[in-house]
Scaffold this motif. Structure first.
Motif, mmCIF file in Angstrom:
data_model
loop_
_atom_site.group_PDB
_atom_site.id
_atom_site.type_symbol
_atom_site.label_atom_id
_atom_site.label_comp_id
_atom_site.label_asym_id
_atom_site.label_seq_id
_atom_site.Cartn_x
_atom_site.Cartn_y
_atom_site.Cartn_z
ATOM 1 N N ALA A 250 -3.201 5.397 3.854
ATOM 2 C CA ALA A 250 -3.935 5.124 2.615
ATOM 3 C C ALA A 250 -5.110 4.196 2.903
ATOM 4 N N HIS A 251 -6.106 4.730 3.623
ATOM 5 C CA HIS A 251 -7.218 3.899 4.076
ATOM 6 C C HIS A 251 -8.007 3.308 2.914
ATOM 7 N N ASP A 252 -8.042 4.027 1.781
ATOM 8 C CA ASP A 252 -8.798 3.520 0.637
ATOM 9 C C ASP A 252 -8.139 2.298 0.013
ATOM 10 N N GLU A 253 -6.901 2.001 0.440
ATOM 11 C CA GLU A 253 -6.198 0.832 -0.082
ATOM 12 C C GLU A 253 -6.239 -0.349 0.894
ATOM 13 N N TYR A 254 -6.915 -0.171 2.010
ATOM 14 C CA TYR A 254 -6.892 -1.202 3.038
ATOM 15 C C TYR A 254 -7.605 -2.481 2.632
ATOM 16 N N ILE B 50 0.855 -1.185 0.000
ATOM 17 C CA ILE B 50 0.000 0.000 0.000
ATOM 18 C C ILE B 50 0.891 1.234 0.000
ATOM 19 N N THR B 51 0.301 2.367 -0.345
ATOM 20 C CA THR B 51 1.089 3.589 -0.500
ATOM 21 C C THR B 51 1.718 4.016 0.816
ATOM 22 N N ASP B 52 0.903 4.091 1.856
ATOM 23 C CA ASP B 52 1.401 4.433 3.188
ATOM 24 C C ASP B 52 0.347 4.048 4.208
#
Length: 264
Positions: A137-141, A132-134
């Motif tokens: 980056a909750h939208d990538e969880y 994940i980006t960082d």
């Protein structure tokens, strides 16, 4: 013939439960015309015992009503197979929950044992399953949901590692990878596997309670360089950071990070 009170007594039930069964037409004792009392015969008692059995294995009232109306052996077997699968899933979840609880207990012991101390330790092999980006980056969880250690739908960060790269001038970059532990390194595993037999290992405290929100990266890097220099180790320019426990004090988080820095 037996009264509702007698049935309740020798079956170890409450009268209210029997009345509930009657309201749901699961059991239909005959009413005495002379006094209006309900009388249970041995067939009614069979019904109550059977209903109790289905309730004990967590069959819903509506499905018991269906069974009570009419269910063939095949239909009953199918219903029980459904319930069996549900129970197996619950057992699997409970086993996972128990495993996570035991891991957190072990992490608490780690903090007490290793906080602020430095030693040489192997980093167990990890298979990289994503990135994940960082951390924000909750939208990538959603990619974390594939972690087999997740509890139901909760996103847990146990499979997340921050990887910091540095050289002689300082930190040159980092990334957040999603990993799972490799139980047997001899297995044929596809994809990237991280394994470092020798690392400088420690646990540090982060979070606003201890750092007032300041970035700890430079301090951690400096500490690792100092320990490596004192012991004659050569760092590989990597740090793997694993957040193991978060707790709170005075309303501020205390975050404990497990640090592995590979050496030659």
């Amino acid at each position: 013939m037996y009264t509702i009170g007698q049935v309740a007594k020798f079956l170890g039930m409450t009268r209210d439960t029997l009345k509930f069964y009657e309201e749901k037409e699961l059991v239909k004792p005959k009413q005495d015309d002379t006094n209006g009392y309900r009388k249970y015969n041995h067939f009614d008692i069979y019904d109550v015992v059977t209903i109790n059995f289905y309730r004990e294995i967590d069959i819903e009232i509506k499905k018991i009503q269906d069974i009570r109306r009419s269910k063939s052996i095949e239909e009953l077997a199918y219903l029980l197979e459904e319930k069996e699968q549900q129970v197996l899933e619950e057992i699997a979840y409970k086993n996972l929950l128990l495993k996570r609880i035991q891991h957190v207990k072990a992490d608490c012991q780690k903090v007490k044992q290793y906080l602020g101390k430095y030693m040489i330790k192997e980093m167990q092999p990890l298979k990289v399953t994503g990135e994940i980006t960082d951390l924000a980056a909750h939208d990538e969880y959603d990619i974390l949901q594939n972690n087999p250690d997740n509890l139901k739908q909760a996103v847990t960060l146990t499979g997340l590692r921050r990887v910091i790269k540095f050289n002689a001038e300082g930190i040159i970059g980092d990334r957040f990878i999603i990993v799972r532990k490799v139980e047997d390194i001899n297995d044929d595993i596809e994809g990237e596997v991280l394994t470092y037999p020798k690392c400088i290992y420690t646990i540090i405290e982060n979070g606003r309670w201890s750092t007032n929100g300041k970035n700890m990266d430079d301090q951690v890097e400096e500490s690792l360089r100092r320990v490596a220099s004192q012991k004659g180790y050569e760092l590989l320019g990597l740090v793997f950071v694993n957040m193991i426990i978060t707790t709170y004090e005075e309303g501020l988080e205390r975050v404990f990070l497990e640090i592995y820095s590979p050496i030659k």
